[in-house]
Scaffold this active site. Structure first.
Site, PDB file in Angstrom:
ATOM      1  N   TYR A 154       0.845  -1.210   0.000  1.00 40.82           N
ATOM      2  CA  TYR A 154       0.000   0.000   0.000  1.00 40.82           C
ATOM      3  C   TYR A 154       0.874   1.252   0.000  1.00 40.82           C
ATOM      4  O   TYR A 154       0.647   2.189  -0.771  1.00 40.82           O
ATOM      5  CB  TYR A 154      -0.873  -0.067   1.257  1.00 40.82           C
ATOM      6  CG  TYR A 154      -1.851   1.057   1.469  1.00 40.82           C
ATOM      7  CD1 TYR A 154      -2.908   1.270   0.581  1.00 40.82           C
ATOM      8  CD2 TYR A 154      -1.760   1.880   2.589  1.00 40.82           C
ATOM      9  CE1 TYR A 154      -3.832   2.288   0.809  1.00 40.82           C
ATOM     10  CE2 TYR A 154      -2.677   2.891   2.827  1.00 40.82           C
ATOM     11  CZ  TYR A 154      -3.714   3.090   1.930  1.00 40.82           C
ATOM     12  OH  TYR A 154      -4.626   4.093   2.160  1.00 40.82           O
TER      13      TYR A 154
HETATM   14  N1  NAD Z   1     -10.734   5.500   5.053  1.00 36.66           N
HETATM   15  C1  NAD Z   1      -9.576   5.929   5.582  1.00 36.66           C
HETATM   16  O1  NAD Z   1      -9.449   6.201   6.785  1.00 36.66           O
HETATM   17  C2  NAD Z   1      -8.389   6.145   4.691  1.00 36.66           C
HETATM   18  C3  NAD Z   1      -7.144   6.437   5.262  1.00 36.66           C
HETATM   19  C4  NAD Z   1      -6.069   6.708   4.415  1.00 36.66           C
HETATM   20  C5  NAD Z   1      -6.243   6.670   3.051  1.00 36.66           C
HETATM   21  N2  NAD Z   1      -7.467   6.339   2.526  1.00 36.66           N
HETATM   22  C6  NAD Z   1      -7.620   6.327   1.060  1.00 36.66           C
HETATM   23  O2  NAD Z   1      -8.844   6.965   0.687  1.00 36.66           O
HETATM   24  C7  NAD Z   1      -9.398   6.324  -0.469  1.00 36.66           C
HETATM   25  C8  NAD Z   1     -10.816   5.815  -0.190  1.00 36.66           C
HETATM   26  O3  NAD Z   1     -10.761   4.920   0.894  1.00 36.66           O
HETATM   27  P1  NAD Z   1     -12.059   4.180   1.464  1.00 36.66           P
HETATM   28  O4  NAD Z   1     -11.743   3.839   2.881  1.00 36.66           O
HETATM   29  O5  NAD Z   1     -13.280   4.952   1.151  1.00 36.66           O
HETATM   30  O6  NAD Z   1     -12.077   2.812   0.597  1.00 36.66           O
HETATM   31  P2  NAD Z   1     -13.215   1.701   0.505  1.00 36.66           P
HETATM   32  O7  NAD Z   1     -12.486   0.404   0.506  1.00 36.66           O
HETATM   33  O8  NAD Z   1     -14.252   1.910   1.562  1.00 36.66           O
HETATM   34  O9  NAD Z   1     -13.870   1.977  -0.931  1.00 36.66           O
HETATM   35  C9  NAD Z   1     -13.140   1.774  -2.085  1.00 36.66           C
HETATM   36  C10 NAD Z   1     -14.058   1.744  -3.334  1.00 36.66           C
HETATM   37  O10 NAD Z   1     -13.239   1.376  -4.450  1.00 36.66           O
HETATM   38  C11 NAD Z   1     -13.917   0.397  -5.209  1.00 36.66           C
HETATM   39  N3  NAD Z   1     -12.974  -0.484  -5.908  1.00 36.66           N
HETATM   40  C12 NAD Z   1     -12.117  -1.393  -5.370  1.00 36.66           C
HETATM   41  N4  NAD Z   1     -11.463  -2.039  -6.345  1.00 36.66           N
HETATM   42  C13 NAD Z   1     -11.894  -1.541  -7.521  1.00 36.66           C
HETATM   43  C14 NAD Z   1     -11.593  -1.815  -8.895  1.00 36.66           C
HETATM   44  N5  NAD Z   1     -10.707  -2.751  -9.260  1.00 36.66           N
HETATM   45  N6  NAD Z   1     -12.232  -1.096  -9.844  1.00 36.66           N
HETATM   46  C15 NAD Z   1     -13.160  -0.159  -9.512  1.00 36.66           C
HETATM   47  N7  NAD Z   1     -13.482   0.139  -8.235  1.00 36.66           N
HETATM   48  C16 NAD Z   1     -12.860  -0.549  -7.256  1.00 36.66           C
HETATM   49  C17 NAD Z   1     -14.731  -0.398  -4.182  1.00 36.66           C
HETATM   50  O11 NAD Z   1     -15.799  -1.105  -4.788  1.00 36.66           O
HETATM   51  C18 NAD Z   1     -15.180   0.703  -3.228  1.00 36.66           C
HETATM   52  O12 NAD Z   1     -16.419   1.272  -3.623  1.00 36.66           O
HETATM   53  C19 NAD Z   1      -8.402   5.213  -0.836  1.00 36.66           C
HETATM   54  O13 NAD Z   1      -7.455   5.721  -1.757  1.00 36.66           O
HETATM   55  C20 NAD Z   1      -7.728   4.914   0.488  1.00 36.66           C
HETATM   56  O14 NAD Z   1      -6.470   4.310   0.338  1.00 36.66           O
HETATM   57  C21 NAD Z   1      -8.529   6.062   3.309  1.00 36.66           C
END
Ligand code: NAD
Length: 251
Positions: A154
């Site tokens: 990651y």
């Molecule tokens: N939630 C947090 O606290 C947090 C912290 C640091 C970074 N982030 C970053 O923020 C962003 C969003 O995170 P999140 O927690 O909402 O993620 P999540 O896992 O809740 O949602 C991710 C979405 O991406 C879609 N997805 C996954 N694989 C896919 C593919 N191959 N093609 C198309 N769509 C696909 C999933 O269906 C889902 O709707 C990400 O880049 C994550 O790394 C989140």
């Protein structure tokens, strides 16, 4: 006047989590939003629900790991709206694993959904952003900036995205294009699953948040994504915006 009047925005991973929060925040600022996700049922349901409320969205089923699927998605957006103003490269799938045990499959999952999807979509969309003097928002992570253990696949993808964001800001600033990065913490479906599998890590992250809570996808992350996509941030590019309750300070 709303902040995103007449703007067409693409949000990857828009069917759930932070992506869905941004979709909701954008439509409320009058943007036309393209929800891009592999999760067809969720994406369609969100799009239908928002359209019933009078907002304008379309769902395009896309597999971010497949370059042809990315191109088909961009072609469909242009065929539908004829323009792209905002690209939000939000989606990213990954698995935790000790560095020495990271498999090719795990590395590919993270690199393909995170880094390569962001890279290729940017290449495909920037020519349209030139026409609209548009902007893009990519997603990083505090865990990646710190280099958290067991997050190797990651971390490498996330920091590559951050480097690429600065390159795009430098290379396309003269065309009026801006590129910034949000490093969020928010209670998404992804975090909910991760919390169940790693309850101690979750508590450690929570303890490290000065504001003492995980953010809300729409009401905490959404406004930051509106700000970076709107004229309010017209002199900001190449930056990392920490929307994480104060967890990480960049000096
Ligand atoms: N939630 C947090 O606290 C947090 C912290 C640091 C970074 N982030 C970053 O923020 C962003 C969003 O995170 P999140 O927690 O909402 O993620 P999540 O896992 O809740 O949602 C991710 C979405 O991406 C879609 N997805 C996954 N694989 C896919 C593919 N191959 N093609 C198309 N769509 C696909 C999933 O269906 C889902 O709707 C990400 O880049 C994550 O790394 C989140």
């Amino acid at each position: 006047m709303a902040k995103l009047d007449n703007k067409v925005a693409i949000v990857t991973g828009g069917a759930g989590g932070i992506g869905a929060g941004i979709v909701r925040a954008y439509v409320k600022e009058n943007a036309k939003v393209v929800i891009v996700d592999i999760a067809e049922e969720k994406g369609k349901a969100l799009s239908d629900a928002l359209n019933e409320q009078g907002y304008e969205t379309v769902f395009i089923k896309t597999d971010l790991t497949d370059k042809a699927s990315l191109q088909a998605c961009v072609d469909e957006v242009i065929a539908t709206y004829g323009q792209i103003d905002i690209l939000v490269n939000n989606a990213h799938a990954s698995r935790m694993q000790g560095f020495l045990d990271i498999t090719e499959e795990e590395l590919e999952l993270s690199m393909k959904t995170g880094f390569f999807a962001t890279f290729y979509l940017s290449q495909m969309v920037i020519p349209y952003l030139k026409e609209t003097k548009g902007n893009m928002i990519n997603f990083g992570s505090g865990a990646a900036m710190k280099g958290d253990k067991n997050q190797g696949s990651y971390v490498v993808a996330k920091e590559a995205i951050r480097g690429m964001t600065r390159v795009i800001a430098n290379e396309f600033g003269e065309f009026g294009i801006r590129a910034n990065l949000i490093s969020p913490i928010a209670y998404s479906e992804g975090v909910e699953q991760w919390k169940e599998a790693n309850p101690e890590y979750y508590e450690k992250v929570l303890e490290g948040i000065p504001l003492r809570r995980f953010g809300d996808v729409e009401h905490d992350i959404g406004p930051a994504a509106v700000f970076l996509a709107s004229e309010d941030s017209k002199y900001i590019t190449g930056q990392t915006l920490m929307v994480d309750g104060g967890s990480i300070k960049i000096y």
